[in-house]
Write an enzyme that holds these catalytic residues in place. Structure first.
Site, PDB file in Angstrom:
ATOM      1  N   GLN A 235       0.821  -1.216   0.000  1.00  0.00           N
ATOM      2  CA  GLN A 235       0.000   0.000   0.000  1.00  0.00           C
ATOM      3  C   GLN A 235       0.852   1.261   0.000  1.00  0.00           C
ATOM      4  OE1 GLN A 235      -2.583   1.315   3.542  1.00  0.00           O
ATOM      5  NE2 GLN A 235      -4.065   0.862   1.939  1.00  0.00           N
ATOM      6  N   LEU A 251       4.372  10.494   7.177  1.00  0.00           N
ATOM      7  CA  LEU A 251       2.926  10.362   7.004  1.00  0.00           C
ATOM      8  C   LEU A 251       2.152  11.633   7.351  1.00  0.00           C
ATOM      9  CD1 LEU A 251       0.782   8.256   6.225  1.00  0.00           C
ATOM     10  CD2 LEU A 251       0.471   7.826   8.659  1.00  0.00           C
ATOM     11  N   HIS A 350       3.582   2.570   2.679  1.00  0.00           N
ATOM     12  CA  HIS A 350       2.977   2.664   4.001  1.00  0.00           C
ATOM     13  C   HIS A 350       2.674   1.330   4.663  1.00  0.00           C
ATOM     14  CE1 HIS A 350       0.762   4.551   7.199  1.00  0.00           C
ATOM     15  NE2 HIS A 350      -0.360   3.939   6.900  1.00  0.00           N
TER      16      HIS A 350
END
Lengths: 576, 248
Positions: A235, A251, A350
């Site tokens: 992902q 993030l 991620h």
């Protein structure tokens, strides 16, 4: 026989001290097992602390219409139906109890007006479902689990890295490890092992993951004969920081969009209109990541190659209260005040949906005595994970793995350790000091990261993937020749050498699976096979070791019972 | 690209000294980036503890130009560019190697603190206003910078008798939890040596999470100890009402 080494014995050995590992340890202790937890870092520093947005659980505190069925449906649709239905069902059933349990152990979630746990909206979830603490939910969770474990008398071996699982015939017998502090070797003897080592993000240069995420558990188990599943599904979170260079990949929580943040390109267009007009910014991560990537590629990106994410239309005080970490992160690291101007964001590696193939009920791997929970395991998230489903995954399956590992240990006698395996473990770690230092693990790591980003990234082609495989072979050769200067005393170059072995094995598995899956589904996008293919929709990719060869084959996706099929077909929910 | 000289401590328990490294500075670079550059290109065995490089895990604490900081949140452009940047390990803990210190003492202190224990027949409802003040303490990332600057530990080495600001924050979080049912006042007074703190606020100044350690955690805890142990009127009232007391 192991007089040479410091040795510890536990019924259950848990490798990894993030959310899944700690939850597994707590459960195994509660079942009366003696439990040891081995962690590469200090206790409480695991990657779980970085989780921001929340824990998904259909508790219906905010949206009364929510229930496990809708959560199940959202998870399956988000995963493009490649998920193991039973894992998705168990997860949706049990997540609420696991959250309530955290609260009873002292966690303090944000509250509703009437004093219950507050829940927020998130991509792909039909209802407001994420229990949260501002944007630092992971910290609250790990601190709660850590405290609970400490109160129960958990044995934690901190800053200790496992480099090899030990076996007795078919079953696991323990682990071979070194202390990071002084480089001494240590042997753990155990009746069962829970792997909770997280993901693989450090195989990519632009990632939200901490240094620990080097795919250790997957590589250790693979070497022992366990099966890996659906490794092509990596992902890319749509919103990582893109500027300045030092923070690239850091993030930016999906909670920004959950709280009303808008995505725009440099022309000021809300471009999600083109990709998912219904869900817009709250579409699933695979869709939003591809959308931003495409906008940039077609020349509509921001100055530093990203998109603009804007929450400044909300009152400044609200932004600071609901997204305090984001506010500080941008102010301190990028000189951007997010209450006044937009953030620049782009995709960042991620999460790993693929991983060890496990039994849904017990989290058992395909090697007897070996269990796996959390990101290291595959199945729950299928081809794409919904935000918030990771923290709940850690709790639900961490608990199940701990329970099953303790039960398994009760029925087993002590395994025997094989001195030859231990000697091999020592040899492969020490040989590197005898070589002339020329090429370093740092250089090989940097080259692997570039290769993965360029050839096994968001969009893939057969040509790229094939050249990636050739490149990985070359990197393996180089790893066979690297030297490490210095001593065994806290030597990061040596530590990286150990981690690189895992990363190379995992990189190969990801590439082989990506090459095999000739379709686009969820997080796996093939430019040469842009469509979803119904036949591939019924196949999981399975990887196992055959001698020194990595072999891949397909296995049918387990069929779900009729009543769940009906449930899934219902029109309600966030859509597929 | 402009270059800067880093003076980094190299050594172990036996001793050591700083060594100089030339590092190119790029926009937005933080001290931890510079340390990684040194590892990658100049000294592969330079020991640095870090995890997230995002200010979330509290692993990369060190003393930068004499100030205790998280190296991942200290921008190079916030430091004077015309002279070397000195990076030393935290002083209050024994050095293991280079910038890595032995912080295991903190984990031992933590074990002394009784965890959250809900009151009997708890109904799991709390108001946000009551949770707010505890959530401030729960922001702590255990970087141990507050422990490092506290003069009770740093200058007087009272590690055996004193818990340090981090654990006063931890106890405050438990004591102020709206549903917690036990008292830790005796622990604060006796085993954690709260009385040694003379509220100089050094801890508050270095907290990267901006927790008001002194005002919001330590002072209320000192008041709680006073109430429990030194206020005869309150003690009598408590006894009559049958409320909890640290000494029972």
């Amino acid at each position: 026989m192991n007089g040479k080494y410091e040795t510890h014995e536990h019924d259950v050995l848990v490798i990894g001290a993030g959310g899944a590992g700690l939850r597994a340890a707590i459960e195994a202790l509660a079942q009366g097992a003696s439990v040891g937890v081995v962690s590469k870092s200090l206790l409480g520093k695991a990657h779980t602390v970085m989780a921001e947005g929340g824990i998904a659980a259909a508790m219906a505190n905010v949206d009364a219409a929510d229930d496990w069925r809708t959560h199940f449906r959202d998870t399956m649709r988000g995963g493009k139906l490649l998920n193991h239905w039973r894992m998705a069902q168990i997860h949706a059933h049990e997540a609420g109890d696991r959250v309530r349990e955290l609260e009873q152990w002292g966690a303090l979630f944000d509250r509703t007006e009437d004093g219950r746990i507050l829940q927020r909206a998130f991509g792909g979830h039909s209802f407001k479902r994420l229990c949260h603490v501002g944007d630092r939910t992971g910290l609250e969770m790990i601190r709660t689990l850590q405290d609970r474990g400490v109160q129960m008398g958990i044995d934690v071996y901190m800053e200790c890295t496992v480099t090899r699982l030990l076996t007795d015939g078919d079953r696991v017998a323990g682990a071979f490890a070194y202390w990071r502090e002084n480089g001494r070797f240590v042997v753990f003897k155990a009746k069962s092992i829970v792997l909770a080592t997280g993901g693989i993000g450090k195989a990519y240069p632009v990632t939200s993951n901490s240094w620990e995420y080097t795919g250790d558990g997957m590589a250790l188990a693979y070497a022992t004969g366990a099966e890996l599943m659906d490794m092509e599904f990596v992902q890319f979170h749509p919103t990582g920081m893109v500027w300045p260079p030092g923070v690239q990949g850091l993030l930016v929580t999906e909670a920004v969009r959950g709280e009303g943040g808008l995505l725009r390109n440099k022309l000021g267009e809300r471009f999600m209109q083109r990709y998912d007009p219904q869900r817009m910014e709250l579409s699933t991560r695979d869709v939003v990541a591809r959308a931003i990537y495409t906008e940039v590629r077609e020349g509509r990106g921001s100055e530093h190659g990203g998109a603009f994410l804007d929450i400044s239309h909300k009152p400044a005080e609200y932004v600071k209260r609901k997204l305090p970490s984001m506010y500080h992160q941008f102010l301190e690291l990028a000189d951007v005040d997010i209450t006044r101007s937009a953030m620049e964001v782009g995709p960042t590696c991620h999460y790993m949906m693929g991983g060890l193939r496990v039994d849904p009920e017990t989290a058992a791997c395909t090697v007897p005595g070996l269990f796996a929970a959390g990101e290291v395991a595959a199945g729950l998230h299928g081809a794409n994970r919904l935000g918030g489903n990771s923290l709940s995954d850690l709790l639900v399956f961490g608990r199940r793995a701990g329970f099953a590992a303790a039960e398994y240990a009760k029925k087993q006698s002590w395994p025997a350790l094989d001195p030859a395996e231990i000697a091999q473990g020592e040899g492969e770690m020490l040989c590197v000091f005898e070589r002339q230092a020329g090429d370093t693990p740092y250089a090989v790591h940097a080259d692997l990261q570039q290769l993965m980003q360029n050839l096994v990234g968001i969009f893939r082609t057969e040509e790229d993937l094939k050249s990636a495989l050739t490149g990985i072979e070359r990197l393996k050769d180089r790893m066979g020749r690297v030297g490490v200067p210095g001593t065994r005393m806290f030597n990061p170059g040596w530590h990286l050498y150990a981690d690189m072995k895992s990363m190379l094995a995992i990189a190969e598995a990801v590439t082989r699976s990506a090459l095999a899956r000739k379709e686009s589904r969820g997080a796996h996008s093939r430019l040469d096979y842009p469509k979803t293919d119904a036949t591939w929709g019924e196949q999981n990719n399975i990887i196992r070791r055959h001698g020194s060869e990595m072999v891949l084959e397909q296995s049918p996706v387990p069929k779900m019972p009729a009543e769940l099929q009906t449930l899934l077909a219902e029109e309600k929910g966030a859509g597929a | 690209m402009p270059e800067v000289t880093l003076k980094i401590f190299r050594g172990d328990r036996e001793g050591g000294q700083t060594a100089d490294y030339q590092v190119p500075v790029s926009p937005g670079m933080v001290v931890l980036d510079a340390l990684h550059y040194v590892q990658k290109h100049l000294a592969p065995d330079l020991a640095v503890r870090w995890n997230c490089k995002a200010g979330r895990c509290g692993s990369c604490s060190a003393e930068v130009n004499g100030r205790p900081r998280l190296t991942c949140k200290t921008r190079m452009d916030s430091l004077p560019g015309d002279r070397p940047v000195t990076i030393l390990p935290m002083k209050s803990f024994p050095v293991i190697k280079d910038l890595v210190t032995d912080v295991s003492w903190n984990y031992k202190v933590n074990k002394k603190i009784p965890g959250f224990k809900p009151r009997p027949k708890t109904e799991w409802k709390m108001r946000q206003e009551d949770v707010d003040r505890v959530q401030e303490f729960r922001k702590c990332i255990e970087c141990f910078l507050c422990q490092n600057v506290c003069h009770v530990l740093r200058d007087h080495g009272k590690h055996e008798q004193f818990g340090g600001p981090r654990f006063f924050v931890r106890v405050a979080a438990l004591e102020m939890h709206p549903l917690d049912g036990i008292s830790r006042a005796a622990l604060l007074k006796n085993e954690l040596g709260l009385g040694f703190c003379n509220i100089t606020k050094c801890c508050t100044e270095v907290c990267p999470e901006e927790i008001h350690i002194t005002d919001n955690a330590i002072i209320p805890m000192k008041e709680r100890v006073v109430d429990e142990f030194y206020d005869p009127v309150l003690k009598l009232v408590r006894r009559i009402r049958g409320e909890k007391s640290a000494r029972e």
